[in-house]
Design an enzyme around this catalytic site. Structure first.
Site, short mmCIF file in Angstrom:
data_model
loop_
_atom_site.label_atom_id
_atom_site.label_comp_id
_atom_site.label_asym_id
_atom_site.label_seq_id
_atom_site.Cartn_x
_atom_site.Cartn_y
_atom_site.Cartn_z
N ARG A 81 28.82 13.73 -17.94
CA ARG A 81 29.78 12.61 -17.88
C ARG A 81 31.00 13.06 -17.10
O ARG A 81 31.63 14.07 -17.44
CB ARG A 81 30.19 12.22 -19.29
CG ARG A 81 31.33 11.26 -19.31
CD ARG A 81 32.01 11.22 -20.67
NE ARG A 81 33.38 10.82 -20.49
CZ ARG A 81 34.35 11.10 -21.34
NH1 ARG A 81 34.12 11.77 -22.45
NH2 ARG A 81 35.57 10.70 -21.10
N GLU A 116 39.18 6.77 -24.08
CA GLU A 116 40.27 6.85 -25.06
C GLU A 116 41.44 5.92 -24.73
O GLU A 116 42.57 6.38 -24.52
CB GLU A 116 40.77 8.28 -25.19
CG GLU A 116 39.72 9.24 -25.68
CD GLU A 116 40.27 10.63 -25.98
OE1 GLU A 116 41.46 10.88 -25.73
OE2 GLU A 116 39.50 11.46 -26.48
N ASN A 143 34.68 9.93 -28.96
CA ASN A 143 35.30 11.24 -28.81
C ASN A 143 35.89 11.60 -30.16
O ASN A 143 36.61 10.79 -30.76
CB ASN A 143 36.46 11.21 -27.79
CG ASN A 143 35.98 11.01 -26.37
OD1 ASN A 143 34.77 10.96 -26.10
ND2 ASN A 143 36.92 10.90 -25.46
N TYR A 185 37.56 15.08 -32.43
CA TYR A 185 37.89 16.50 -32.55
C TYR A 185 38.29 16.89 -33.97
O TYR A 185 37.93 17.95 -34.44
CB TYR A 185 39.05 16.85 -31.60
CG TYR A 185 38.67 16.76 -30.15
CD1 TYR A 185 38.18 17.88 -29.47
CD2 TYR A 185 38.75 15.56 -29.45
CE1 TYR A 185 37.81 17.81 -28.13
CE2 TYR A 185 38.38 15.48 -28.11
CZ TYR A 185 37.91 16.60 -27.47
OH TYR A 185 37.53 16.52 -26.15
C1 FCB Z 1 40.65 14.12 -25.07
C2 FCB Z 1 40.68 13.72 -23.61
C3 FCB Z 1 40.22 14.81 -22.67
C4 FCB Z 1 40.74 16.15 -23.10
C5 FCB Z 1 40.40 16.43 -24.53
C6 FCB Z 1 40.82 17.79 -25.04
O1 FCB Z 1 41.57 13.37 -25.79
O2 FCB Z 1 39.85 12.60 -23.40
O3 FCB Z 1 40.64 14.47 -21.37
O4 FCB Z 1 42.09 16.23 -22.86
O5 FCB Z 1 41.00 15.45 -25.34
#
Ligand code: FCB
Length: 457
Positions: A87, A176, A299, A301
């Protein structure tokens, strides 16, 4: 504590379904460089980097990973990983230097070469139309605050569809949207550095309109298109026991998790935002926004810990409790929150899910033998892919997982100080060195592929 939590996930088998896509993700501004070459126009991030004090160490995207010139080497790195998909995003100002009107052929040629090289390596290209690098010329005309942008974005989508739609089937409209509208327009932490509540609300609505317009264009012009948008979703938890923190968390979560998925899937703003979003809407807008898509791009984390603040949103990020393990850059490590998020998306939206970013920054350094033993990243990825497997076992229809990121790259306001890559980049020489995590990921993919073949008999 960190070790205990990670250890608990370490031995969980990772066994997604056959056909599952393992991939890696990047974005144009973060890796391409060649910022002033072959006709590319400026983006708002070029401007933002030039303004003193915005980006750590005064870093810019001028050279980044020089992927514009080294894309073939980077595709070879992906082939060595064994990924099935890549991607990337298109730099809008590289193909349309003013954002609309005259096209830049050398820029379009670059993505032709990239797509063809990927296909020759057996890697499926996934194109994201917008990963935050708005043409500066459009920002000068109001950018995401102007309702006209839905038309500009649809024309840009049409150009991309016409040019690559014969070879590319997977398209995401936005990466995002909650981050770039909040950080760019609400809090002023990112380009274009505006901190104004009304500016943020306008941007939210115009991004949603642009999403719907682009989905229609892509659907009409790309045979067998597979379309979606990429959202962050994560549990938001109050930092402290006060009512202020509880209210702030609710407000933040409505904005962060729902301001885009709700209109795009349910044709309404979430209740907490309904009133404030009213002034920016025209009759019929929701029907234009809520166009059918094929998957939900996630996305994820970490969860967020939120506290009350005096900023335009009335809420900001706070510290997690002391017993929550954290990455090298302080992001909470809570694999269970990833599992819960996947299940929540499954229940709410009922769509196929592709995890299009997950990964971690690590204090990566070359050892005496010239290697990077990033055990922290391996532990993180192991724990998070295991959590994903738990969600799949519990019914979430997850069809792919993409690591952020292939390469160390320009990490927005943190510049080059945070390394998220599976592959180390020496920015002085542009030398690429796969880290231990790259070997780990290649092994995982190879094992899954063997398991899938065995399962088919
Ligand atoms: C996300 C972003 C990507 C990168 C990662 C660590 O929020 O989409 O561009 O910065 O974090």
């Amino acid at each position: 504590m960190a070790e205990n939590i990670l250890q608990a996930h370490w031995n969980t088998p990772v066994l997604p379904k056959p056909g599952f896509l393992w991939g890696v993700s990047t974005s144009s501004f973060q890796i391409e460089g060649a910022a002033h070459m072959e006709g590319r126009g400026d983006s708002i991030w070029d401007t933002y980097c030039r303004q003193q004090g915005h980006v750590k160490n005064g870093d810019t995207g001028d050279v980044a990973c020089d992927h514009y010139h080294r894309y073939a080497e980077d595709v070879a790195l992906m082939r060595d990983l064994g990924v099935g998909a890549y991607r990337f995003s298109i730099s809008w100002p590289r193909v349309l230097p003013k954002g609309h009107g005259a096209v830049n052929e050398p820029g379009l040629d670059f993505y032709d070469r990239l797509v063809d090289t990927l296909l020759a390596a057996g890697i499926e290209p996934w194109i994201c139309l917008y990963h935050w690098d708005l043409p500066q010329a459009l920002d000068d005309l109001g950018g995401w605050q102007s309702r006209d942008i839905a038309g500009w974005f649809a024309d840009y989508a049409a150009l991309v569809a016409r040019r690559y739609g014969d070879r590319v089937k997977r398209f995401a409209t936005f990466n995002e949207p909650c981050v770039f509208t909040l950080f760019g327009y609400g809090l002023g932490w990112n380009a274009p550095a505006i901190a104004d509540r009304a500016a943020m609300y306008r941007a939210i609505h115009h991004v949603n309109l642009s999403h719907g317009a682009a989905i229609d264009v892509l659907r009409a012009s790309v045979p067998n298109a597979s379309l979606g948008a990429i959202h962050n979703r994560q549990p938001c938890l109050p930092c402290g026991p006060s009512q202020e923190d509880a209210d702030a968390t609710q407000r933040f979560s409505a904005y962060w998790n729902d301001a885009f998925p709700y209109p795009q899937h349910f044709a309404c703003y979430p209740p907490a935002l309904a009133e404030v979003m009213e002034p920016y809407q025209k009759p019929g807008d929701m029907a234009l926004i809520a166009r059918p898509v094929d998957w939900f791009g996630l996305n994820h984390y970490s969860p967020h810990y939120i506290k009350a603040d005096t900023n335009p949103l009335g809420a900001t990020f706070g510290a997690p409790p002391d017993d929550v393990p954290r990455t090298a850059v302080g992001w909470p490590i809570v694999p269970g929150a990833f599992r819960d998020t996947l299940l929540d998306i499954h229940r709410r939206f009922g769509l196929l899910i592709y995890v299009l970013e997950n990964g971690t920054a690590n204090d990566d350094e070359l050892d005496g033998a010239g290697r990077i033993e990033d055990t922290g990243r391996i532990a993180y990825l192991q724990a998070y892919t295991s959590a994903m497997q738990e969600a799949i076992s519990a019914g979430a229809d997850v069809r792919g997982y993409f690591v952020w990121s292939l390469l160390d790259n320009f990490e927005w306001a943190s510049g080059y100080s945070q390394r998220f890559g599976l592959v180390y980049v020496d920015f002085a020489t542009q030398k690429r060195i796969p880290k231990a995590s790259a070997r780990w990921y290649a092994d995982l993919i190879a094992t899954k592929r063997r398991d899938a073949i065995a399962a088919r008999g």
